[in-house]
Design a protein around this motif. Structure first.
Motif, PDB file in Angstrom:
ATOM      1  N   UNK A 262      20.485   0.819  -8.255  1.00 12.42           N
ATOM      2  CA  UNK A 262      19.085   0.575  -8.583  1.00 12.42           C
ATOM      3  C   UNK A 262      18.128   1.229  -7.610  1.00 12.42           C
ATOM      4  N   UNK A 263      16.965   0.636  -7.479  1.00 12.75           N
ATOM      5  CA  UNK A 263      15.928   1.162  -6.596  1.00 12.75           C
ATOM      6  C   UNK A 263      15.491   0.092  -5.612  1.00 12.75           C
ATOM      7  N   UNK A 264      14.240   0.167  -5.222  1.00 12.60           N
ATOM      8  CA  UNK A 264      13.716  -0.874  -4.351  1.00 12.60           C
ATOM      9  C   UNK A 264      13.536  -0.492  -2.903  1.00 12.60           C
ATOM     10  N   UNK A 265      13.595   0.802  -2.574  1.00  6.24           N
ATOM     11  CA  UNK A 265      13.208   1.190  -1.216  1.00  6.24           C
ATOM     12  C   UNK A 265      11.733   0.851  -1.012  1.00  6.24           C
ATOM     13  N   UNK A 266      11.376   0.244   0.104  1.00  6.66           N
ATOM     14  CA  UNK A 266       9.966  -0.043   0.370  1.00  6.66           C
ATOM     15  C   UNK A 266       9.201   1.229   0.697  1.00  6.66           C
ATOM     16  N   UNK A 267       7.881   1.190   0.532  1.00  6.67           N
ATOM     17  CA  UNK A 267       7.051   2.302   0.952  1.00  6.67           C
ATOM     18  C   UNK A 267       6.108   1.821   2.056  1.00  6.67           C
ATOM     19  N   UNK A 268       5.547   2.738   2.763  1.00  6.56           N
ATOM     20  CA  UNK A 268       4.717   2.416   3.923  1.00  6.56           C
ATOM     21  C   UNK A 268       3.454   1.678   3.495  1.00  6.56           C
ATOM     22  N   UNK A 269       3.259   0.464   4.014  1.00  7.49           N
ATOM     23  CA  UNK A 269       2.097  -0.342   3.634  1.00  7.49           C
ATOM     24  C   UNK A 269       1.212  -0.707   4.818  1.00  7.49           C
ATOM     25  N   UNK A 270       1.511  -0.116   5.966  1.00  9.68           N
ATOM     26  CA  UNK A 270       0.735  -0.380   7.174  1.00  9.68           C
ATOM     27  C   UNK A 270       1.007   0.732   8.169  1.00  9.68           C
ATOM     28  N   UNK A 271       0.066   0.979   9.075  1.00  6.20           N
ATOM     29  CA  UNK A 271       0.321   1.950  10.145  1.00  6.20           C
ATOM     30  C   UNK A 271       1.431   1.463  11.071  1.00  6.20           C
ATOM     31  N   UNK A 351      -0.737  -9.955  -4.713  1.00  6.22           N
ATOM     32  CA  UNK A 351      -1.225  -9.975  -3.329  1.00  6.22           C
ATOM     33  C   UNK A 351      -0.649  -8.827  -2.500  1.00  6.22           C
ATOM     34  N   UNK A 352      -0.472  -7.675  -3.132  1.00  2.06           N
ATOM     35  CA  UNK A 352       0.087  -6.512  -2.438  1.00  2.06           C
ATOM     36  C   UNK A 352      -0.958  -5.911  -1.510  1.00  2.06           C
ATOM     37  N   UNK A 353      -0.495  -5.381  -0.392  1.00  4.61           N
ATOM     38  CA  UNK A 353      -1.372  -4.748   0.576  1.00  4.61           C
ATOM     39  C   UNK A 353      -1.004  -3.274   0.730  1.00  4.61           C
ATOM     40  N   UNK A 354      -2.032  -2.431   0.703  1.00  2.43           N
ATOM     41  CA  UNK A 354      -1.853  -1.001   0.905  1.00  2.43           C
ATOM     42  C   UNK A 354      -2.440  -0.617   2.262  1.00  2.43           C
ATOM     43  N   UNK A 382     -10.454  -8.204  -1.398  1.00  2.00           N
ATOM     44  CA  UNK A 382      -9.368  -7.754  -0.530  1.00  2.00           C
ATOM     45  C   UNK A 382      -9.708  -8.283   0.847  1.00  2.00           C
ATOM     46  N   UNK A 383      -8.841  -9.135   1.412  1.00  2.27           N
ATOM     47  CA  UNK A 383      -9.274  -9.868   2.600  1.00  2.27           C
ATOM     48  C   UNK A 383      -8.400  -9.723   3.828  1.00  2.27           C
ATOM     49  N   UNK A 384      -7.292  -8.993   3.712  1.00  5.53           N
ATOM     50  CA  UNK A 384      -6.441  -8.875   4.891  1.00  5.53           C
ATOM     51  C   UNK A 384      -5.628  -7.598   4.820  1.00  5.53           C
ATOM     52  N   UNK A 385      -5.112  -7.200   5.960  1.00  4.92           N
ATOM     53  CA  UNK A 385      -4.211  -6.062   6.013  1.00  4.92           C
ATOM     54  C   UNK A 385      -2.798  -6.554   6.257  1.00  4.92           C
ATOM     55  N   UNK A 389      -4.213 -11.005   9.381  1.00  2.00           N
ATOM     56  CA  UNK A 389      -4.959 -11.734   8.354  1.00  2.00           C
ATOM     57  C   UNK A 389      -6.451 -11.443   8.465  1.00  2.00           C
ATOM     58  N   UNK A 390      -6.795 -10.177   8.461  1.00  2.00           N
ATOM     59  CA  UNK A 390      -8.205  -9.798   8.625  1.00  2.00           C
ATOM     60  C   UNK A 390      -8.376  -8.329   8.282  1.00  2.00           C
ATOM     61  N   UNK A 391      -9.645  -7.933   8.085  1.00  2.00           N
ATOM     62  CA  UNK A 391     -10.011  -6.528   7.907  1.00  2.00           C
ATOM     63  C   UNK A 391     -11.102  -6.205   8.913  1.00  2.00           C
ATOM     64  N   UNK A 392     -10.917  -5.128   9.644  1.00  2.00           N
ATOM     65  CA  UNK A 392     -11.951  -4.641  10.567  1.00  2.00           C
ATOM     66  C   UNK A 392     -12.356  -3.245  10.122  1.00  2.00           C
ATOM     67  N   UNK A 393     -13.666  -3.023  10.057  1.00  2.00           N
ATOM     68  CA  UNK A 393     -14.207  -1.736   9.630  1.00  2.00           C
ATOM     69  C   UNK A 393     -15.432  -1.385  10.469  1.00  2.00           C
TER      70      UNK A 393
END
Length: 466
Positions: A262-271, A351-354, A382-385, A389-393
């Motif tokens: 099958x599949x299911x390798x994760x992809x990069x979702x954070x630095x 609730x996926x995070x990119x 969208x409320x967190x990374x 549990x937060x977003x800074x910009x």
């Protein structure tokens, strides 16, 4: 004091990274000038960076080739692309440059395969692994493909009736696989996957319907778990149970020679993403070899069906912050010029995070914010990374536009969001561009679809004529 946004990133992550760096104070993604895209095409904007599809296919092929060589593994490896991740022609065209195979999920998938075959992108030697619950049209289309010469089309049997249904329409002999109904993680709402046939029932099913059936030949056992391929006790335990079934079947079924993991390798979702793909592939090959040697059966050919891993890291979305709303003494809402529910539906549904980064203003001071979409829905936010549990910009300044990029969004978002159709609150789908490289390595851009217009939506809704 380190109060700039770039200071925050440097304190939190190793930066720059392979695909992200700053050039002239602006973010670049795989050396693509993102501010240049904004200036040329405006926002909201979606893009697909096609070369990354080939890059990821090459990475996976390299890991399996290395593991097979290290362990002197006698089976072959076949990379299949799971089309449901993104059915777009530009995605399939890029993927098929890399000597790969196809996994399908439904009747219309077969129409796509036939279209690609007519163009010479797929040949009779290409494996077409047909998964999913097979309704009448899917059975008919699979039969048409096999009858037309696609002998490497392997329907994966999902229930006890499918062999009879397929045999009624397929002329001559054909190959099949069986999907294992894996057991789900303990936290799941149910114990066993609805897809496939239970571990204990597979050998009796083979003896009852396949062993003496001269029309069908069992070639493949299909194994996939919902959480994907992970280095944890649950995955290794399920793989071990799968291998017990494979070796038991192989001992009574000489034609069985392939295992689809099958599949299911994760992809990069954070630095901060850190996943040892190479180790995991090596250990999978090692476990399969050890198990087969222990049971005295030849090792199988390995198939994988990577979807998100193939196409996910090629996609991105860019928005502009339109306005900031201070709703109380703690919460500042940055309103984007689109909707998360419609353009990145997985952020709302699961609730996926990119990866989310500003395109500009990295040298400005930063603040904690929430991001809000344009729909009249309280869930459009969208409320967190992934790492906190937060977003800074960079701080909002109405005199200095702020552009935000969401990256590695290339899998599922268009199909789940209903590309080209109605959107929640009639928020239009954004413009979509394709980014490629020419023979000299220079970037090229091509408009794939314009932003939806009012008349597009009104026509769907029946307001424009009969």
């Amino acid at each position: 004091m380190n109060t700039k946004y770039i200071d925050l990133i440097n304190q939190t992550f190793y930066f720059p990274q392979e695909e992200f760096k700053l050039e002239d104070k602006h973010l670049q993604f795989h050396n693509i000038d993102l501010m240049g895209l904004v200036e040329e095409y405006g926002t909201p904007l979606k893009f697909t960076y096609l070369p990354q599809i080939s890059t990821n296919i090459g990475r996976a092929k390299g890991w399996f080739a290395k593991a097979i060589k290290n362990h002197k593994y006698k089976g072959k490896y076949n990379y299949c692309y799971c089309t449901k991740s993104s059915h777009f022609k530009h995605v399939l065209n890029e993927a098929l440059k890399n000597d790969i195979h196809i996994e399908t999920s439904s009747a219309f998938d077969i129409d796509i395969v036939e279209n690609l075959k007519a163009e010479g992108k797929i040949t009779d030697k290409t494996y077409v692994i047909s998964n999913g619950f097979k309704r009448a049209q899917y059975v008919t289309n699979i039969a048409r493909l096999i009858n037309g010469g696609q002998k490497n089309c392997i329907p994966i049997i999902d229930n006890y009736e499918e062999i009879d249904l397929l045999s009624q329409e397929i002329k001559g002999k054909y190959n099949i696989g069986i999907r294992i109904a894996s057991e789900e993680e303990p936290k799941f709402e149910f114990y066993t996957s609805r897809l496939g046939i239970g571990y204990k029932n597979i050998v009796p099913f083979y003896n009852r319907q396949i062993k003496d059936n001269k029309k069908v030949k069992l070639k493949m056992l299909h194994f996939f778990i919902n959480t994907g391929i992970r280095d944890n006790a649950y995955y290794w335990n399920e793989l071990s149970k799968c291998l017990k079934v494979y070796t038991s079947l192989k001992q009574i079924c000489p034609s069985l020679d392939s295992l689809n993991i099958g599949g299911g390798f994760p992809i990069k979702n954070s630095l901060g993403f850190d996943f040892d793909y190479e180790y995991l592939v090596d250990e999978i090959i090692n476990q399969i070899q050890l198990f087969c040697d222990q049971e005295g059966v030849p090792v199988p050919n390995i198939f994988t069906e990577f979807g998100s891993f193939t196409v996910g890291e090629s996609g991105g979305a860019i928005y502009e912050v339109l306005y900031q709303k201070q709703q109380n003494d703690r919460e500042k809402w940055n309103m984007i010029n689109s909707s998360f529910i419609t353009t990145l539906p997985d952020t709302w549904a699961i609730n996926k995070r990119f990866i989310m980064l500003p395109i500009n203003r990295w040298n400005d001071s930063y603040e904690r914010v929430l991001l809000g979409g344009l729909t009249c829905d309280s869930d459009d936010y969208y409320n967190s990374e992934q790492h906190m549990n937060a977003i800074y910009l960079p701080k909002y300044n109405k005199e200095k536009p702020l552009y935000l990029g969401f990256f590695n969004t290339g899998a599922y978002q268009e199909s789940i969001g209903g590309f080209g159709g109605l959107q929640h609150c009639l928020i239009p789908s954004p413009k979509h561009i394709l980014i490629d490289k020419d023979e000299d390595g220079n970037f090229t851009t091509k408009l794939f679809s314009e932003q939806q217009k009012s008349e597009d939506l009104l026509k769907i809704l029946g307001y424009h004529g009969e």
